[in-house]
Enzyme design. Structure first.
Site, PDB file in Angstrom:
ATOM      1  N   ALA A  18       0.810  -1.226   0.000  1.00 39.82           N
ATOM      2  CA  ALA A  18       0.000   0.000   0.000  1.00 39.82           C
ATOM      3  C   ALA A  18       0.840   1.271   0.000  1.00 39.82           C
ATOM      4  CB  ALA A  18      -0.922  -0.010   1.219  1.00 39.82           C
ATOM      5  N   ARG A  23       9.034   7.041  -5.335  1.00 38.80           N
ATOM      6  CA  ARG A  23      10.303   7.058  -6.064  1.00 38.80           C
ATOM      7  C   ARG A  23      10.190   6.532  -7.493  1.00 38.80           C
ATOM      8  NH1 ARG A  23      13.369   4.188  -1.055  1.00 38.80           N
ATOM      9  NH2 ARG A  23      11.220   3.612  -0.561  1.00 38.80           N
ATOM     10  N   LYS A  30       3.309   1.424  -7.561  1.00 32.66           N
ATOM     11  CA  LYS A  30       4.541   0.659  -7.775  1.00 32.66           C
ATOM     12  C   LYS A  30       4.282  -0.846  -7.900  1.00 32.66           C
ATOM     13  CE  LYS A  30       7.441   0.119  -4.258  1.00 32.66           C
ATOM     14  NZ  LYS A  30       8.555   0.420  -3.334  1.00 32.66           N
ATOM     15  N   GLY A 147      17.519  -1.086   5.169  1.00 32.66           N
ATOM     16  CA  GLY A 147      17.709  -1.006   6.614  1.00 32.66           C
ATOM     17  C   GLY A 147      18.941  -1.813   7.007  1.00 32.66           C
ATOM     18  N   ASN A 235      12.466   0.157  -5.715  1.00 30.07           N
ATOM     19  CA  ASN A 235      11.948   1.439  -5.224  1.00 30.07           C
ATOM     20  C   ASN A 235      11.856   2.491  -6.319  1.00 30.07           C
ATOM     21  OD1 ASN A 235      11.690   0.552  -2.537  1.00 30.07           O
ATOM     22  ND2 ASN A 235      13.881   0.814  -2.230  1.00 30.07           N
TER      23      ASN A 235
HETATM   24  C1  UD1 Z   1      11.741  -1.453   3.832  1.00 28.35           C
HETATM   25  C2  UD1 Z   1      12.320  -1.651   5.245  1.00 28.35           C
HETATM   26  C3  UD1 Z   1      13.840  -1.739   5.126  1.00 28.35           C
HETATM   27  C4  UD1 Z   1      14.225  -2.891   4.202  1.00 28.35           C
HETATM   28  C5  UD1 Z   1      13.529  -2.760   2.837  1.00 28.35           C
HETATM   29  C6  UD1 Z   1      13.711  -4.038   2.049  1.00 28.35           C
HETATM   30  C7  UD1 Z   1      10.812  -0.458   6.790  1.00 28.35           C
HETATM   31  C8  UD1 Z   1      10.601   0.741   7.616  1.00 28.35           C
HETATM   32  N1  UD1 Z   1      11.949  -0.526   6.074  1.00 28.35           N
HETATM   33  O1  UD1 Z   1      12.237  -0.210   3.346  1.00 28.35           O
HETATM   34  O2  UD1 Z   1      14.411  -1.957   6.406  1.00 28.35           O
HETATM   35  O3  UD1 Z   1      15.636  -2.927   4.031  1.00 28.35           O
HETATM   36  O4  UD1 Z   1      12.103  -2.552   2.988  1.00 28.35           O
HETATM   37  O5  UD1 Z   1      13.253  -3.921   0.732  1.00 28.35           O
HETATM   38  O6  UD1 Z   1       9.982  -1.340   6.796  1.00 28.35           O
HETATM   39  N2  UD1 Z   1       4.092  -0.194   2.347  1.00 28.35           N
HETATM   40  C9  UD1 Z   1       2.777  -0.205   2.757  1.00 28.35           C
HETATM   41  N3  UD1 Z   1       2.317   0.848   3.482  1.00 28.35           N
HETATM   42  C10 UD1 Z   1       3.117   1.885   3.850  1.00 28.35           C
HETATM   43  C11 UD1 Z   1       4.455   1.883   3.446  1.00 28.35           C
HETATM   44  C12 UD1 Z   1       4.925   0.817   2.693  1.00 28.35           C
HETATM   45  O7  UD1 Z   1       2.030  -1.127   2.450  1.00 28.35           O
HETATM   46  O8  UD1 Z   1       2.600   2.801   4.528  1.00 28.35           O
HETATM   47  C13 UD1 Z   1       4.585  -1.315   1.505  1.00 28.35           C
HETATM   48  C14 UD1 Z   1       5.130  -0.853   0.165  1.00 28.35           C
HETATM   49  O9  UD1 Z   1       4.125  -0.873  -0.835  1.00 28.35           O
HETATM   50  C15 UD1 Z   1       6.243  -1.846  -0.128  1.00 28.35           C
HETATM   51  C16 UD1 Z   1       6.658  -2.322   1.272  1.00 28.35           C
HETATM   52  O10 UD1 Z   1       5.656  -1.921   2.167  1.00 28.35           O
HETATM   53  O11 UD1 Z   1       5.791  -2.944  -0.878  1.00 28.35           O
HETATM   54  C17 UD1 Z   1       8.001  -1.703   1.709  1.00 28.35           C
HETATM   55  O12 UD1 Z   1       7.860  -0.282   1.705  1.00 28.35           O
HETATM   56  P1  UD1 Z   1       8.989   0.664   1.098  1.00 28.35           P
HETATM   57  O13 UD1 Z   1       8.554   2.046   1.255  1.00 28.35           O
HETATM   58  O14 UD1 Z   1       9.427   0.190  -0.211  1.00 28.35           O
HETATM   59  O15 UD1 Z   1      10.147   0.383   2.203  1.00 28.35           O
HETATM   60  P2  UD1 Z   1      11.708   0.525   2.004  1.00 28.35           P
HETATM   61  O16 UD1 Z   1      12.072   1.961   2.097  1.00 28.35           O
HETATM   62  O17 UD1 Z   1      12.160  -0.211   0.815  1.00 28.35           O
HETATM   63 CA    CA Z   2      11.164  -1.194  -0.897  1.00 30.06          CA
END
Ligand code: UD1
Ligand code: CA
Length: 463
Positions: A18, A23, A30, A147, A235
């Site tokens: 979600a 990016r 995405k 992370g 990303n």
């Molecule tokens: C996240 C991890 C990071 C890890 C990386 C691996 C966190 C805070 N960080 O970072 O430690 O190394 O993934 O790929 O978790 N999403 C939601 N709702 C939100 C935000 C994100 O459903 O409010 C989903 C996104 O659609 C995505 C996934 O969660 O599929 C990861 O989110 P993203 O923003 O890509 O996290 P990263 O910055 O990559």
């Molecule tokens: Ca990611």
């Protein structure tokens, strides 16, 4: 290590999909970006399905709810996260929907290269160590914006530091978080409760649950990978391209090393992972094979060949065929043994039987072509009348002269001929010749008369 299927059948999978995906700089979400013929999200879902767990939940934004429901209603339950407040918040939404589970496996929708076998390895470690949480980590040369995994001197995981919040020293850590974790429900619920968005991104980080688990003396185990290949997170569009190239590279290597296929220039050869290619086939440079293409043994493809198949319209090329250079094969093409299709030939939804040749500049659409047929240069099957597609049948041993226009529906009989330059609108019986062109007329002495006429005109003689 053995994994008890009874354990897996108590696992509920949550796929986080979600996020805003800012990016990507796109109006498209995405996780719905196409990747090797299907949305990114479908890949992770497929890997999760490979585990035979109890249930799969997919968390999406309100805008994607209908589409996710339509695509995945058979495989998953769709949950909405109203606002993308972070991965921790997304997990909370899933838990609200399905609070009574024993274990939760959390995955990200943007990591399409993960294999079911790796998720199984994570599960094995989790259940074997009886940990409160287990996660997949990877040792990488360039930790980029992942992370960072912080361990204590004993080697136990203490916490995950997000790139945006990391000190320079923490940024130098080479072990990264994959974003894939298995939790005991109790440990997850208890710690989620404490999560805050006091960080650089002002998001509720799921990663903070691990620190909380440690503070409560919980245990965390990990399954460590070498390199980021399988957990590669997409990303931005550069990541998208790199992930694709990784998938192609892996496919090329398995074809060369395991299947005995020669690939002259793997860097300029793009073969869908779903494609199958038989032993001793050769793929020449600049070929792009998309979708479920099935190629037999001793086939030569390329250079510069494009194939586009789909699940409902595959492409089949039997052994000893030659395709290329510069050939385009579309869905539903079936080339039987020893068929040659050559330069600037396009084939769609057609079968070419054994030993048939179409070597130059042709379009063969919705055609059923027999054995030992010769398709002359420039032959076109006119399969579309603006409303419906029609079939062309060309029987065994027929010879189609160059530049023939075959207006379908049409049948050309066995061993029959089509004269070069013909427009054929009526069926041709067996062993016959079809000619459909105006007769040539030669005007003898025409040039000489033209010169005399011109000379007379220039002398002013208009008679
Ligand atoms: C996240 C991890 C990071 C890890 C990386 C691996 C966190 C805070 N960080 O970072 O430690 O190394 O993934 O790929 O978790 N999403 C939601 N709702 C939100 C935000 C994100 O459903 O409010 C989903 C996104 O659609 C995505 C996934 O969660 O599929 C990861 O989110 P993203 O923003 O890509 O996290 P990263 O910055 O990559
Ligand atoms: Ca990611």
């Amino acid at each position: 290590m053995e994994l008890d299927q009874r354990d897996l059948s108590q696992v509920c999978v949550i796929i986080l999909a979600a996020g805003k995906g800012t990016r990507m700089k796109s109006e498209e979400s995405k996780v719905f970006f196409p990747f090797l013929g299907k949305p990114l999200l479908s890949h992770i879902l497929q890997a999760a399905q490979g585990l035979s767990t109890k249930k799969i939940l997919v968390v999406v934004s309100p805008a994607d709810f209908d589409r996710a429901k339509e695509l995945y209603h058979d495989t998953a339950e769709i949950v909405i996260q109203e606002e993308p407040k972070g991965t921790g918040d997304a997990v909370k939404k899933a838990l609200n929907q399905r609070p009574g589970e024993k274990y939760y496996l959390i995955l990200c929708g943007d990591t399409p290269l993960i294999q079911s076998s790796t998720l199984l390895s994570l599960s094995e470690i989790f259940f074997k160590t009886h940990a409160d949480a287990a996660l997949i980590t990877a040792i990488v040369e360039q930790a980029k914006m992942y992370g960072r995994i912080k361990r204590n001197p004993e080697g136990d995981i203490e916490e995950i530091i997000e790139y945006k919040d990391a000190t320079q020293e923490e940024k130098n850590i080479h072990e990264i978080n994959s974003g894939m974790y298995l939790f005991k429900a109790a440990a997850l619920k208890e710690t989620l409760h404490y999560l805050k968005d006091f960080n650089a991104a002002k998001e509720v980080y799921l990663t903070d649950t691990l620190k909380q688990i440690r503070q409560k003396n919980g245990t965390i185990s990990s399954y460590q990978l070498e390199g980021e290949k399988e957990i590669f997170g997409i990303n931005n569009r550069r990541d998208l391209s790199r992930a694709l190239m990784m998938a192609y590279q892996q496919k090329n290597e398995s074809l060369m090393l395991e299947e005995g296929v020669t690939i002259i220039d793997p860097e300029h050869t793009f073969i869908d992972p779903r494609a199958k290619i038989g032993q001793d086939s050769i793929i020449k440079p600049y070929c792009y094979l998309e979708g479920p293409v099935c190629i037999g043994k001793n086939v030569s493809i390329g250079p510069y060949v494009c194939m586009r198949a789909s699940e409902d319209k595959p492409i089949v090329i039997e052994s000893h065929c030659q395709v290329g250079p510069f050939t385009s094969l579309r869905g539903g093409t079936h080339l039987k043994q020893h068929v040659h299709v050559g330069t600037f030939v396009e084939v769609k939804n057609s079968t070419l039987d054994q030993n048939t040749k179409a070597m130059h500049q042709s379009y063969l659409g919705d055609a059923e072509i027999g054995k030992k047929v010769n398709i002359g240069a420039g032959t076109i099957t006119c399969n579309y009348d603006g409303q419906t597609k029609h079939k062309t049948i060309i029987k065994d041993g027929a010879f189609i002269g160059s530049d023939a226009i075959l207006v379908a529906p049409l049948s050309i009989g066995e061993l029959s001929y089509v004269a070069a330059g013909s427009t054929i609108t009526k069926d041709i019986p067996d062993q016959s010749l079809g000619i459909g062109r105006s007769r040539q007329e030669n005007k003898i002495g025409w040039k000489k008369r033209a010169i005399i006429k011109k000379n007379n005109e220039s002398k002013g003689d208009t008679k």
